[in-house]
Design an enzyme around this catalytic site. Structure first.
Site, PDB file in Angstrom:
ATOM      1  CD  GLU A  85     -82.424  76.716 174.747  1.00 42.61           C
ATOM      2  OE1 GLU A  85     -82.311  77.618 173.892  1.00 42.61           O
ATOM      3  OE2 GLU A  85     -81.498  75.917 175.025  1.00 42.61           O
ATOM      4  CD  GLU A 107     -81.386  72.111 173.435  1.00 43.97           C
ATOM      5  OE1 GLU A 107     -80.426  72.895 173.280  1.00 43.97           O
ATOM      6  OE2 GLU A 107     -82.527  72.334 173.001  1.00 43.97           O
TER       7      GLU A 107
END
Ligand SMILES: *[C@@H]1O[C@H](CO)[C@@H](O)[C@H](O)[C@H]1NC(C)=O
Ligand SMILES: *[C@@H]1O[C@H](CO)[C@@H](O)[C@H](O)[C@H]1NC(C)=O
Length: 421
Positions: free
Chosen positions: A201, A302
């Site tokens: 991320e 995710e």
């Protein structure tokens, strides 16, 4: 411009050879789960660890936790945590549920500790055992560098909440060393370690994207130098998986065995928590065409069953939720009560929540299987029911077998199939 200067001709030639990966990402679906909250603390996954500072905002992440405790005490507490949060039996249960991958977040501080920092070490022997357990139960492992020096996103889950300083000073260089150390340590475990993720991320809003892309090339080269038969995972930095990333590090450009990782949640904005259960399903389905039109392997690395941001401290330690209007500064809406979803078990959710959740999970599975596969976040939480796969399986709210459907074809119709909606 992205420079290819670090790639040697030999590396490029080698890259175009077919790899002998221990998992066939072309033909088999990744169905996995994240071992979150283990080697990188997240207050909302294990609130008990942060409970002593419940009303003290100076401790909000692993960096400030280790600062507050000091090395000896932090090492003692975390060693206890590493040995208990995930155990051999968890790997067994994960395999029994039909899952084939675990994604394991780890911080740079375990791999390339930097002088003067409060973080403590000792994680790697536990990671070594994890790989042995995974091998015993036939699971593949994606190793994920979740925290980078200076923080790549400013989130608590990078190890350090606050500003994004990853591209300052020697941070990128030190991240590349961490990646090399990771690849080197597991170069003889490639029957299990089938993928290494270069960084989790990275926040595009605080980064120079050309430098990030250069890091991706260099990191890929570092992994290739040691472990020729590992897929390399790059995260989409929250940019469009097809229109932004197609053309980058794909097979046509001579870079093979790259997985693009995208994370799909529907709870981190006002607009998303405002969605009805049917709108959550429709939105999940709407990802399908984008997922299938990516030009390299694409894993939804995710996602969760959450339709709210109610879980205690999900938005940061001590912070409330958008859903019930308790998040400071974001309190312009109220969409419902967080009762049962703030802290609790899956079994204790209301029947309505359980029904909505079961439809949502299946719709996401339908959409996320449109390409290489998916990895749920997370295997366990102490008290966040919508994020706890172990509990969702036990409550029969997650398909068993994983390919079965109680509510088939949700993505094939514009109608909402949820009763009463
Ligand atoms: C994390 O950092 C941001 C930005 O500095 C700050 O606004 C926020 O309150 C911090 N979160 C916590 C839980 O301290
Ligand atoms: C899919 O891609 C289109 C075109 O790039 C974009 O406008 C849309 O937002 C994307 N949808 C999703 C769900 O990512």
């Amino acid at each position: 411009m992205v420079s290819l200067k670090s790639l040697t001709v030999a590396a490029l030639v080698a890259s175009s050879r077919p790899r002998d990966l221990a998992f066939n990402y072309d033909t088999d679906k990744v169905r996995g789960v994240n071992l979150g909250g283990w080697f990188v603390l997240e207050p909302w996954i294990t609130p008990s660890i942060f409970q002593p500072w419940e009303n003290d905002n100076s401790v909000v992440d692993e960096y400030t936790f280790t600062t507050a405790l000091g090395k000896d005490s932090a090492t003692q507490q975390l060693t206890q945590h590493w040995g208990s949060w995930i155990q051999d039996d968890d790997f067994k249960q994960i395999a029994q549920a039909g899952l084939n991958h675990v994604r394991i977040p780890i911080g740079y501080w375990a791999l390339n500790p930097l002088p003067g920092e409060p973080y403590v070490q000792g994680q790697l022997p536990f990671l070594d055992s994890a790989i042995k357990s995974a091998r015993n139960y036939g699971l593949k492992v994606m190793l994920d560098l979740h925290g980078a020096p200076g923080s790549q996103n400013g989130f608590d889950n990078s190890g350090r909440n606050g500003s994004i300083d990853w591209q300052s000073g020697d941070n990128v260089k030190n991240t590349l060393i961490a990646i090399s150390n990771l690849a080197e340590r597991y170069k003889n475990d490639l029957d299990v370690v089938t993928a290494i993720e270069l960084i989790n991320e990275p926040g595009n809003w605080g980064l120079d994207m050309n430098q990030l892309k250069e890091y991706y090339y260099n990191g890929w080269g570092n992994v290739r130098d040691t472990s020729r038969d590992t897929a390399v995972v790059i995260h989409d930095a929250f940019l469009n998986i097809d229109s932004y990333w197609n053309g980058f590090m794909n097979a046509a450009s001579g870079v093979n065995n790259v997985i693009l990782d995208t994370h799909i949640y529907q709870v981190f904005s006002q607009q998303e928590v405002a969605r009805s259960p049917c709108a959550h399903v429709q939105n999940a389905c709407s990802n399908g065409p984008n997922i299938s039109s990516t030009d390299k392997w694409l894993v939804v690395g995710e996602w969760s069953a959450a339709q709210t941001d109610c879980a205690k401290w999900l938005n940061g330690k001590g912070k409330g939720a958008r859903y019930d209007g308790t998040l400071p500064g974001k309190s312009e809406g109220y969409y419902g009560s967080c009762d049962g979803k703030y802290e609790g078990t899956v079994a204790a959710l209301s029947d309505t929540d359980k029904t909505n959740l079961a439809y949502f999970v299946e719709a996401q599975l339908d959409a996320f299987e449109q390409h290489t596969g998916w990895i749920f976040w997370a295997w366990k939480t102490e008290s966040a029911p919508e994020w706890n796969l172990r509990d969702l399986l036990a409550a029969d709210l997650f398909p068993q077998p994983l390919t079965s459907r109680k509510f088939p074809s949700q993505c094939g119709t514009s109608q909402c199939l949820i009763p009463g909606n």
